[in-house]
Every structure is written in C-alpha cells, then in structure tokens.
Design an enzyme around this catalytic site. Structure first.
Site, PDB file in Angstrom:
ATOM      1  N   THR A  66       0.834  -1.207   0.000  1.00 50.25           N
ATOM      2  CA  THR A  66       0.000   0.000   0.000  1.00 50.25           C
ATOM      3  C   THR A  66       0.868   1.257   0.000  1.00 50.25           C
ATOM      4  O   THR A  66       0.555   2.233  -0.691  1.00 50.25           O
ATOM      5  CB  THR A  66      -0.945   0.001   1.213  1.00 50.25           C
ATOM      6  OG1 THR A  66      -1.748  -1.183   1.183  1.00 50.25           O
ATOM      7  CG2 THR A  66      -1.843   1.221   1.189  1.00 50.25           C
TER       8      THR A  66
ATOM      9  N   ASP B  35      -3.120  -1.751  -4.953  1.00 55.60           N
ATOM     10  CA  ASP B  35      -2.263  -2.395  -3.954  1.00 55.60           C
ATOM     11  C   ASP B  35      -2.668  -3.853  -3.736  1.00 55.60           C
ATOM     12  O   ASP B  35      -2.304  -4.457  -2.726  1.00 55.60           O
ATOM     13  CB  ASP B  35      -2.286  -1.613  -2.637  1.00 55.60           C
ATOM     14  CG  ASP B  35      -3.608  -1.727  -1.886  1.00 55.60           C
ATOM     15  OD1 ASP B  35      -4.632  -2.098  -2.516  1.00 55.60           O
ATOM     16  OD2 ASP B  35      -3.627  -1.446  -0.675  1.00 55.60           O
TER      17      ASP B  35
END
Length: 378
Positions: A191, A259
């Site tokens: 992320t 992500d």
C-alpha cells in the site's frame, strides 16, 4: 496533493563525449526532477563569450513536482555529479555540462539563487533555436511575445548548426504501463508503494478496503469458524471494487495502480480454508476471475518473515498482533506457487527485505528503476 509544473531547461556541453554528457544529464533529470516530455534536436555552436571547442546544445521540456528553489539545487547537484565544478567566477568557460532553467510555467521569479525567465535567454540563439523547436507558441512571461517572435527579433548573428545526433527520451512508468498491481505478504509495504507511485506519477489508485471487513478481527481470534465467511466476503468485495473502479478509468488514457490483485483471494483461501470449503470457494473464484482486467505488470514485493513481523508490529493494528511466522510463511508459499504457474501475467519480483523505500529515496529509486527496466517475458 502535489502540483505538477512545466519547466524548460537548456543543456550545453563542450568537453569530452558531448553527446554522452547530454544523454547522461537527461537520464539524471528524468530520475531526479520529473518526466521529460520533449527533447529538441542537438545543435552545434561556437563557444559564446570565449574561445574554445564548439558546444552541443539542446532544450528539454520537463514536468516536475519540485518547487523552483529545489529544482535549481537539484540541477546543480546533477551538474556536479557529471563533473562540473563551479567557481565564484564561473562565467564563460569550458564545461562538461551546463543546465539552466529558462522558464517555469509562466512565473516570474527574482530570488537570490534564481531568476526566471533566464535573463539572457533572448540574447542567445543557441538557447532560443532549440527552445522554439519544442515551445514555439509559448509566451515569454515578461516580453509578452511568443518565443518564435522573440527568436525572429534576436540580434545574435552567431551560426547555429543542427546536427544529426539524436538523444533518447527516457520513457516514464506512466507511459510504459497502463495498470500496475502491487502485491506482497502482510506488511510487505504494497500500500505504501502504491501510494508513492500514485503520488509521483499522477496515477489513479485502487486501494483494498480490508479495514472495512467485519470478519477480519473475528478471524484472527477464531480462524476455523470465520475463515470461510471472511474469504467469501473478501472475494466479493475485491471483485466489486476492481470491477467498479477499473470501469471508471480508461485503461488507455489513465495510469492506474492498485495495492492488490484479485488472485490474492485464492492464495489466502488456500491457507485458511478446509478442503471442502476451498473447493466451493474455487468455483466462485474461477467465475469472477474471468471477468477481471489483468494488470500490465504484477509487482510482488518479497520481504523476509522477520521484517514482516517487525512491520506488522510497527503499524499497530490490534487484530494483526498475534499473526505467527508460520502463517506468513504459508502465505508466501502460496504466492510463490501462484507466480510459478502464471504464464500470461507479466511478473516482477523485488526483494525489499533490506530496503526502506518509504524513508530512503535511494531505495525507492531502486524500485522505480527495477520497474522501468523490467522486460516482459510473456
């Protein structure tokens, strides 16, 4: 959100391998300043203001997030890296590389270290000719005239010769790929990297909504009871999110970073579900997987188990603190098996176990270079 600005730079050299000097400068500018959008032809001119070897000159158009003062300092460091030594009396002299800021959007800047537009740019054909080639209709912020008019009015009578030499424009990630999926184990940094790529390359970002899943804390307390509803809810949510979000973007006009990739659902399900549950789950997954847009590049961030546990502890999510090393190893093994079996997915594995790409710009640049230099094997 950072603001992207357009700057025009002048590059010149008259020492050593002049074409290489220009090309090296262009690569460093692309690495440290921003995306190079255009490069003018290479022009040969006699030295200006002193007697010496002929110069090679060009101009480039760059989009950058750097503010003007940071930009000039970065360019000075690039000059130094390429062998330029400036002195207090650094006027007209031989140089391995000279990089000047000509324009910065339509701003007028008068500071101790920087004057923009460059105060002498309109006096020099070796600057104006390549600049007009790539910025013909740009307005000079002070003169309020188009640059091609400024060139026509230039009093410089020196000869400028267009060469047959060609410079290579570095292709940024945002042009090389339309859709990149960042994957990795729990705590690998996927992320963080997705956010950094989105920020630096103005990408649309798709982030997994794991924090909204009500079964996740329950699963970590009672794996057997909550594994199936957890994995089914994750699968449904990932499918819906990817379908909805990717449908909003034109994959041929937008650069997209996510992500996660939906195949992670199958990887985690293999680890957490019983055989009969997994068989049912797999049927549902196969139906959904056919409909999901595949990324142009699948990046897997490998991080050793010790570092994963450190990262998990550091980010402090209560429901993750009891995750065991053996569970993380099973997840990694699942990813490894997935990667080995994928024939139609462009995969790049990056070992980030010894990297801190969030806090160390060199580590981040290492990852960017890996992505940029990756060649598809599919």
């Amino acid at each position: 959100m950072k603001i992207q600005r357009i700057t025009y730079l002048s590059l010149g050299t008259n020492q050593g391998n002049k074409l290489k000097n220009l090309q090296d400068a262009i690569h460093l500018i692309a690495e440290k300043v921003g995306i190079i959008q255009q490069i003018a032809s290479v022009y040969k001119t006699a030295s200006w203001g002193f007697d010496s070897d002929d110069f090679y000159n060009t101009c480039i158009k760059v989009s950058t997030y750097l503010p003007p003062e940071t930009l000039i300092n970065t360019l000075l460091s690039i000059e130094q890296e390429l062998g330029r030594t400036r002195t207090e009396e650094d006027g007209y002299s031989d140089r391995s590389i000279d990089i000047d800021i000509l324009l910065f959007d339509d701003e007028i800047i008068f500071s101790k270290n920087l004057i923009v537009p460059h105060p002498k740019m309109l006096e020099r054909k070796f600057v104006l000719v390549p600049l007009v080639e790539i910025a013909r209709n740009i307005m000079h912020p002070i003169k309020k005239k188009h640059l091609f008019i400024c060139l026509e009015n230039c009093d410089d009578t020196s000869e400028i010769l267009k060469t047959n030499e060609a410079l290579i424009r570095p292709v940024p990630i945002s042009e090389k790929y339309n859709y990149i999926a960042i994957e990795g184990n729990i705590g690998a940094g996927k992320t963080s990297l997705a956010n950094m790529l989105s920020d630096d390359f103005n990408a649309k970002i798709v982030l997994e909504r794991f924090a909204d899943n009500p079964f996740l804390p329950k699963f970590y307390d009672d794996n057997e009871r909550y594994a199936f509803p957890l994995e089914m809810s994750f699968l449904a949510d990932r499918y819906q999110q990817l379908s909805d979000d990717l449908a909003q973007f034109d994959l041929f006009k937008n650069f997209i970073v996510s992500d996660y990739y939906i195949f992670k659902s199958l990887i985690f399900a293999q680890v957490t579900l019983q055989a009969d549950e997994y068989a049912l789950y797999r049927k549902m997954f196969d139906l959904m997987y056919k409909e999901i847009t595949k990324p142009d590049l699948y990046v897997y961030l490998y991080q050793n188990t010790e570092r994963l546990l450190q990262n998990i502890k550091k980010r402090g999510r209560d429901y993750e603190q009891n995750i065991e090393a053996s569970y993380l190893q099973k997840i990694h093994d699942g990813y490894s098996n997935f990667i080995k079996t994928q024939q139609n997915l462009n995969i790049l594995i990056i070992d980030v176990s010894e990297l801190d790409f969030v806090n160390n710009p060199q580590d981040y640049r290492f990852i960017i270079d890996k992505i940029n230099n990756h060649s598809s094997t599919i």
